[in-house]
Design an enzyme around this catalytic site. Structure first.
Site, PDB file in Angstrom:
ATOM      1  N   ASP A   1       0.875  -1.170   0.000  1.00  0.00           N
ATOM      2  CA  ASP A   1       0.000   0.000   0.000  1.00  0.00           C
ATOM      3  C   ASP A   1       0.909   1.215   0.000  1.00  0.00           C
ATOM      4  OD1 ASP A   1      -2.780   0.904  -0.031  1.00  0.00           O
ATOM      5  OD2 ASP A   1      -2.178   2.001   1.752  1.00  0.00           O
TER       6      ASP A   1
ATOM      7  N   ARG B   1       8.990   2.038  -3.228  1.00  0.00           N
ATOM      8  CA  ARG B   1       8.677   0.613  -3.359  1.00  0.00           C
ATOM      9  C   ARG B   1       9.959  -0.216  -3.415  1.00  0.00           C
ATOM     10  NH1 ARG B   1       5.549   1.437  -6.940  1.00  0.00           N
ATOM     11  NH2 ARG B   1       3.830   1.918  -5.553  1.00  0.00           N
TER      12      ARG B   1
HETATM   13  P1  IMP Z   1      -2.665   1.737  -3.640  1.00  0.00           P
HETATM   14  O1  IMP Z   1      -1.360   1.415  -2.954  1.00  0.00           O
HETATM   15  O2  IMP Z   1      -3.082   0.685  -4.622  1.00  0.00           O
HETATM   16  O3  IMP Z   1      -3.715   2.166  -2.691  1.00  0.00           O
HETATM   17  O4  IMP Z   1      -2.407   2.986  -4.590  1.00  0.00           O
HETATM   18  C1  IMP Z   1      -1.627   4.022  -4.180  1.00  0.00           C
HETATM   19  C2  IMP Z   1      -1.723   5.206  -5.122  1.00  0.00           C
HETATM   20  O5  IMP Z   1      -0.616   6.049  -4.775  1.00  0.00           O
HETATM   21  C3  IMP Z   1      -1.544   4.881  -6.612  1.00  0.00           C
HETATM   22  O6  IMP Z   1      -2.773   4.696  -7.262  1.00  0.00           O
HETATM   23  C4  IMP Z   1      -0.848   6.139  -7.114  1.00  0.00           C
HETATM   24  O7  IMP Z   1      -1.765   7.166  -7.338  1.00  0.00           O
HETATM   25  C5  IMP Z   1       0.019   6.537  -5.912  1.00  0.00           C
HETATM   26  N1  IMP Z   1       1.347   5.898  -6.023  1.00  0.00           N
HETATM   27  C6  IMP Z   1       1.830   4.856  -5.312  1.00  0.00           C
HETATM   28  N2  IMP Z   1       3.068   4.534  -5.711  1.00  0.00           N
HETATM   29  C7  IMP Z   1       3.351   5.371  -6.717  1.00  0.00           C
HETATM   30  C8  IMP Z   1       4.481   5.490  -7.573  1.00  0.00           C
HETATM   31  O8  IMP Z   1       5.468   4.740  -7.522  1.00  0.00           O
HETATM   32  N3  IMP Z   1       4.412   6.477  -8.481  1.00  0.00           N
HETATM   33  C9  IMP Z   1       3.345   7.316  -8.595  1.00  0.00           C
HETATM   34  N4  IMP Z   1       2.252   7.213  -7.856  1.00  0.00           N
HETATM   35  C10 IMP Z   1       2.263   6.247  -6.909  1.00  0.00           C
END
Ligand code: IMP
Length: 198
Positions: free
Chosen positions: A69, A180
């Site tokens: 997340d 990440r």
């Molecule tokens: P989730 O972890 O699936 O809830 O999504 C996290 C959200 O954070 C993503 O949809 C992106 O909008 C943003 N996000 C997370 N990691 C990245 C990245 O490496 N680059 C750009 N946006 C990110």
């Protein structure tokens, strides 16, 4: 070893798989493993949400499952969009481009452009064991989007010490500096310790 990646985000899956390729493990997306849902992110922190998603996939498939997340934390916006990064702007913002545009509008006139990306990885095992790892990438919000790589807020985020946005980096360059990448390297260390203790 075989791990299920509990995500439906194709670009995130590609990044996770690339970084985990150094592992002596088979890595499958949850769709490849026959699972087509993603748990609702009801937690208040990145760590809680990662555990919720990994637990759901592990419970459904009875195999170790890994979830990430992540999100963008902007100082001048009191930490927004944070855990709501994927849902920033609600139904009015349905694409990465719309969410990025909203972020830039909300940053208009703000002198402090500092921000960080955060990623929490959780691995849940069928016996109930849980490993979590966190990674961060500090940087700043650019005045306008630049670059075509990556996903999400990459075009408006410049990692500290770089003059390119995340979206202007190659996949390898991004993995080397990203939240990440850092979380997965911490996770790799913890996973090796976990198996060494067994
Ligand atoms: P989730 O972890 O699936 O809830 O999504 C996290 C959200 O954070 C993503 O949809 C992106 O909008 C943003 N996000 C997370 N990691 C990245 C990245 O490496 N680059 C750009 N946006 C990110």
């Amino acid at each position: 070893m075989r791990f299920i990646l509990a995500s439906n985000n194709i670009k995130k899956l590609a990044e996770l798989k690339a970084i985990l390729s150094g592992f002596d493990a088979e890595v499958l997306s949850q769709t490849e493993a026959g699972l087509c849902f993603e748990a609702e992110e009801t937690g208040g922190t990145f760590e809680e949400n990662a555990i919720i998603k990994a637990k759901a996939a592990c419970g459904a498939l009875n195999e170790p499952a890994i979830a990430d997340d992540s999100g963008l934390v902007v100082d001048a916006l009191d930490g927004e969009p944070g855990v709501f990064s994927a849902r920033y702007g609600g139904d009015a913002c349905r694409s990465d481009g719309e969410r990025t545009a909203l972020l830039l509008r909300n940053m208009r006139g703000k002198e402090n452009r500092s921000a960080k990306f955060v990623s929490c990885i959780a691995c849940v095992f069928p016996n109930g064991d849980i490993i979590t790892a966190r990674g961060e990438c500090g940087g700043s919000i650019t005045p306008s989007p630049r670059g075509k790589g990556g996903f999400g807020y990459d075009p408006v985020f410049e990692p500290s010490g770089m003059d390119r946005t995340m979206a202007e980096l190659t996949a390898e360059e991004k993995n080397a500096v990203s939240h990440r990448g850092a979380a997965l390297r911490n996770f790799e260390t913890k996973l090796r310790e976990y198996y060494a203790d067994k």
